[in-house]
Design an enzyme around this catalytic site. Structure first.
Site, PDB file in Angstrom:
ATOM      1  N   ASP A 197       0.850  -1.189   0.000  1.00 35.66           N
ATOM      2  CA  ASP A 197       0.000   0.000   0.000  1.00 35.66           C
ATOM      3  C   ASP A 197       0.890   1.245   0.000  1.00 35.66           C
ATOM      4  OD1 ASP A 197      -3.060   0.789   0.617  1.00 35.66           O
ATOM      5  OD2 ASP A 197      -1.719   2.203   1.615  1.00 35.66           O
ATOM      6  N   GLU A 209      -4.670   2.459  -4.091  1.00 33.83           N
ATOM      7  CA  GLU A 209      -3.209   2.410  -4.020  1.00 33.83           C
ATOM      8  C   GLU A 209      -2.708   1.098  -3.430  1.00 33.83           C
ATOM      9  OE1 GLU A 209      -4.583   4.886  -0.388  1.00 33.83           O
ATOM     10  OE2 GLU A 209      -5.233   4.479  -2.444  1.00 33.83           O
ATOM     11  N   HIS A 232      -4.652  14.666  -9.105  1.00 40.16           N
ATOM     12  CA  HIS A 232      -4.903  13.256  -9.434  1.00 40.16           C
ATOM     13  C   HIS A 232      -4.062  12.773 -10.610  1.00 40.16           C
ATOM     14  CE1 HIS A 232      -8.193  12.387  -6.608  1.00 40.16           C
ATOM     15  NE2 HIS A 232      -8.506  13.665  -6.753  1.00 40.16           N
ATOM     16  N   ASN A 244      -2.378  12.929  -3.909  1.00 41.65           N
ATOM     17  CA  ASN A 244      -3.506  13.358  -4.745  1.00 41.65           C
ATOM     18  C   ASN A 244      -3.952  14.775  -4.390  1.00 41.65           C
ATOM     19  OD1 ASN A 244      -3.998  11.342  -6.621  1.00 41.65           O
ATOM     20  ND2 ASN A 244      -5.323  10.172  -5.253  1.00 41.65           N
ATOM     21  N   ASP A 292      -1.852   9.499 -10.504  1.00 39.67           N
ATOM     22  CA  ASP A 292      -1.922   8.405 -11.483  1.00 39.67           C
ATOM     23  C   ASP A 292      -0.527   8.025 -11.973  1.00 39.67           C
ATOM     24  OD1 ASP A 292      -4.647   8.354 -11.244  1.00 39.67           O
ATOM     25  OD2 ASP A 292      -5.063   9.324 -13.167  1.00 39.67           O
TER      26      ASP A 292
END
Length: 310
Positions: free
Chosen positions: A186, A229, A199, A194, A203
């Site tokens: 994670d 994630e 965002h 973010n 990404d």
């Protein structure tokens, strides 16, 4: 118990000569997906020097940039995701056969045979002269299947596909000597990435992580995005400490990665929970143990791997 027959040097020499002369594309990759043998037809098709021994991913990437080798069914900006999707399916079954287009206009039928030790034999025949009735429909079917198994953002296996692979790996534990390490990973403080950088930057971080994760896998391993994630990694036939060492190398690679060109000082980390699968485990039970270990890694300060004690 019979002893194996002695090696026949003349037979081996003739087999090698036949492969060198064959118009079929013949290549052999080792367990690390490094090309160890390729006949002239294979080297011409994939634009390889006589002594080149690239990794499969590097070969495909170089061909895509040079306009050689296999046709890439993705725009240049999505090349890495396309490569990740193709790599996630490579070497999964012991044998597979499929159609492929080459940039030189040929249509080939590629067969891949995988040994238990990870070595792969590839052989392709030119089938350009065959009737193409129904080919478009077959290609659409294959593309739909790939889309159903692939995470749209990162190009690696999606949740459903990677859990299916996990169930297959767990079923294999019935064989003597088989082992499996399951790791949940994670990204640390991803919401802050973010919120702070947007965002689109988030990404790109996820895609960078997926590439780093793939580089940590061998032929018999698998990885995929579970959602958000969180990712899953399976390492076949390793002891717990070997698996931990592999994950620790991954975490160090992440510390050195700089995925955002406009933010050269930006770095990110990841936490990992590792569980060793047992005979009779389901995907749910082994993932629960890995998830508890992941929670412990987060609670201990993040950016670390914790081995489940259960």
């Amino acid at each position: 118990m019979h002893n194996p027959p002695p090696t026949d040097p003349e037979l081996l020499a003739q087999m090698l000569a036949l492969q060198e002369a064959s118009p079929q594309l013949i290549g052999v990759f080792d367990q690390h997906d490094v090309l160890r043998f390729a006949n002239p037809a294979f080297r011409v098709a994939f634009n390889l020097a006589p002594d080149a021994q690239p990794r499969w991913l590097d070969m495909m990437r170089a061909n895509a940039h040079a306009g050689r080798g296999s046709v890439v069914s993705a725009p240049p900006a999505e090349l890495e995701s396309w490569l990740a999707a193709v790599a996630s399916r490579r070497g999964t079954p012991a044998f597979r056969a499929f159609e492929a287009d080459l940039m030189d206009g040929r249509w080939i039928w590629m067969c891949e045979t995988l040994l238990p030790n990870g070595w792969m034999f590839c052989c392709a025949s030119d089938i350009s002269s065959l009737k193409t009735d129904g080919r478009a429909l077959r290609l659409q079917r294959d593309q739909a299947l790939r889309a159903a198994q692939t995470d749209a953002l990162t190009g690696i296996s999606n949740r459903a596909h990677v859990l299916q692979q996990l169930e297959q790996q767990l079923a294999g534990l019935a064989e003597p000597g088989r082992r499996l390490a399951v790791i949940l990973l994670d990204l640390d403080r991803f919401k802050q990435i973010n919120d702070g950088l947007g965002h689109e930057a988030g990404d790109r971080v996820l895609c960078d992580f997926a590439r780093q994760l793939q580089r940590s896998t061998r032929r018999g391993d698998a990885c995929g995005r579970m959602g958000g994630e969180e990712f899953l990694l399976m390492l076949a036939d390793v002891e717990a400490e070997q698996a931990r060492a592999i994950v620790e190398r991954l975490l160090e690679q992440l510390r050195q990665s700089r995925p955002l060109a406009e933010q050269p000082l930006f770095r990110y980390t990841c936490s990992a929970g590792l569980a060793v699968a047992r005979a009779g485990d389901s995907a749910r039970s082994v993932c629960q143990r890995a998830d508890v270990a992941l929670y412990q890694a987060k609670a201990a300060g993040r950016d670390r791997c914790v081995l489940s004690c259960d």
